[in-house]
Write a protein that holds these residues in place. Sequence first.
Motif, PDB file in Angstrom:
ATOM      1  N   UNK D  88       0.886  -1.172  -0.006  1.00  0.00           N
ATOM      2  CA  UNK D  88       0.222  -0.086   0.029  1.00  0.00           C
ATOM      3  C   UNK D  88       0.847   1.333   0.045  1.00  0.00           C
ATOM      4  N   UNK D  89       2.229   1.247   0.659  1.00  0.00           N
ATOM      5  CA  UNK D  89       2.934   2.307   0.763  1.00  0.00           C
ATOM      6  C   UNK D  89       3.409   2.586  -0.724  1.00  0.00           C
ATOM      7  N   UNK D 105     -10.061  -0.391   5.691  1.00  0.00           N
ATOM      8  CA  UNK D 105      -8.846  -0.125   6.455  1.00  0.00           C
ATOM      9  C   UNK D 105      -7.590  -0.044   5.469  1.00  0.00           C
ATOM     10  N   UNK D 106      -7.632  -0.769   4.173  1.00  0.00           N
ATOM     11  CA  UNK D 106      -6.491  -0.596   3.235  1.00  0.00           C
ATOM     12  C   UNK D 106      -6.359   1.003   2.850  1.00  0.00           C
ATOM     13  N   UNK D 108      -7.426   3.453   4.386  1.00  0.00           N
ATOM     14  CA  UNK D 108      -6.958   4.257   5.498  1.00  0.00           C
ATOM     15  C   UNK D 108      -5.403   4.259   5.488  1.00  0.00           C
ATOM     16  N   UNK D 109      -4.781   3.018   5.297  1.00  0.00           N
ATOM     17  CA  UNK D 109      -3.523   3.150   5.277  1.00  0.00           C
ATOM     18  C   UNK D 109      -2.587   3.937   4.302  1.00  0.00           C
ATOM     19  N   UNK D 111      -4.369   6.472   2.699  1.00  0.00           N
ATOM     20  CA  UNK D 111      -4.380   7.950   2.887  1.00  0.00           C
ATOM     21  C   UNK D 111      -3.359   8.320   3.950  1.00  0.00           C
ATOM     22  N   UNK D 112      -3.062   7.674   4.877  1.00  0.00           N
ATOM     23  CA  UNK D 112      -1.864   8.081   6.016  1.00  0.00           C
ATOM     24  C   UNK D 112      -0.567   8.243   5.130  1.00  0.00           C
ATOM     25  N   UNK D 113      -0.292   7.001   4.158  1.00  0.00           N
ATOM     26  CA  UNK D 113       1.010   7.176   3.538  1.00  0.00           C
ATOM     27  C   UNK D 113       1.211   8.444   2.730  1.00  0.00           C
TER      28      UNK D 113
END
Lengths: 161, 161, 161, 161
Positions: D88-89, D105-106, D108-109, D111-113
């Motif tokens: 995902x990153x 959830x995926x 969410x990761x 967007x964080x990255x």
Amino acid sequence: MPKYITVIGSSIVFDPKIKDIAYRVGLELAKHNVILICGGRGGVMEHVARGMKDGNGITIGILPGVSRSEANQYIDIAIPTGISHARNMINVIAGDGVIVIGGGPGTLTEIGYALIFDKKVVVIKGSGGVADILADKTIGGKKIYSAETPTQAVEKILSRD
Amino acid sequence: MPKYITVIGSSIVFDPKIKDIAYRVGLELAKHNVILICGGRGGVMEHVARGMKDGNGITIGILPGVSRSEANQYIDIAIPTGISHARNMINVIAGDGVIVIGGGPGTLTEIGYALIFDKKVVVIKGSGGVADILADKTIGGKKIYSAETPTQAVEKILSRD
Amino acid sequence: MPKYITVIGSSIVFDPKIKDIAYRVGLELAKHNVILICGGRGGVMEHVARGMKDGNGITIGILPGVSRSEANQYIDIAIPTGISHARNMINVIAGDGVIVIGGGPGTLTEIGYALIFDKKVVVIKGSGGVADILADKTIGGKKIYSAETPTQAVEKILSRD
Amino acid sequence: MPKYITVIGSSIVFDPKIKDIAYRVGLELAKHNVILICGGRGGVMEHVARGMKDGNGITIGILPGVSRSEANQYIDIAIPTGISHARNMINVIAGDGVIVIGGGPGTLTEIGYALIFDKKVVVIKGSGGVADILADKTIGGKKIYSAETPTQAVEKILSRD
């Protein structure tokens, strides 16, 4: 077999209230013979590890870079990974549950991973940042739990339901 | 500050001689208060960890999957990573030097990473596999050292030159 | 469906003979409508991509850093990964087979991964480095093939046996 | 040089409205000669890639597993990574900006990255899930933008401010 609990939050913290919350989460986890997993660096990671050490707990830091010297002084076992922020997934997989204190974009990735890998997530209300944005939300059918205090957060993360 | 030493080799080992070499490397590392980093699974990883525990050393297993239950019974701290064989890079980065016993394709990746990240590599001659193929070779200007015995391998990995 | 072939080797190459071998591997792969996977940077990666482009092939570079600007000028599609040398595993997984020209520690990791993931590996003899060290070796029961010329390497990598 | 834009969202989508939003984002991106980066699988990833192909755009899928066969039928270039959700990153690093449609959830990761690596994030309002939870929020000082329609989302992701 001891439990491993991951604690996440911002690497830069100015507010003494947040430092104290993190410290008290560490102190409380130590009482339950939990092994702490965290990102190993500053801010929430440092203060939760400080609390763990004051309670004679064991602290593990999973670092983004290639050197153990990145770890804060309260980390017993430092694991540099060399994969930058992709190590956030490991922080979460290595624990049995995740406590969230404040937090920014990195914390967001870790909450996402926690839900993907079916780890219980408990945020501490009033700690700001991502914790307050996502408290009590349901994402992809999975609930993010909340707690009012460090003691309650530790209770919830260690309980079965 | 303790040293962290990584020990690598095949995850499946039938030859009692290789099991014994791995065991004695662990026993010897424990005498020097080294923390053991390994892949956490069977074969060389299991027997070196068994030696470490008989010598009261601390053992860390960096696992490819998502569950601590993958670890062998001699691992104190198990870190599941969820990134499959990409965790081989972490095994090597997390140590200050690498001892090689036998080994196949996974061991090859770890020796490559050790040279990339300027970790000293000592292979045990006569242990077969990748260790014997690469003993005393120079790759990209970096030397792979060799030792005749577990004791000599530990001496060499801990010495400055 | 086109085949994807990975070509690996040193990122720094001075010898014009090696540059020419890499170029001719690219030219030959392009004739077979193969998509090239490589690390996207200099040396062997640059010259094989140059050959591919002269043959109107498609070139993909899987980069270790976070910016497409790391790619050499012959890369059509650049994928920065941000996971440093852990991207070496992806280089190999993304291809159906691997051709090796010379190479140092990074190439060693990629050959190891190729064997782990059951990719055929063909090294070009006389290209130096890791290619010559591992030509015709068997590691963990898996054979590393060799070829005398770029044309033969491409033939072997595309053949069934 | 073309822009690379990442589109993220749930891998399982039942609602025809969401499929249509994803399709129209793809069609619109194709008009601007953008290269699409996505996770390569079903749901939002499939429908955005379908729109891209109807507009003759180029589609790249960064896959979690080890096989190109995981990709949906609208992916031109499939890159299996073998690092599970840690990919995902890469999805995010490989793009110049990120459009979000629904998501769990995926997402969410991702967007964080995106925020960690300073990529612009535009969510489509009313698409549900993570997009609606995080629309117009500021996390770690970084803003998550929102758009009302696919056309507006593409405009915003391609504009300088």
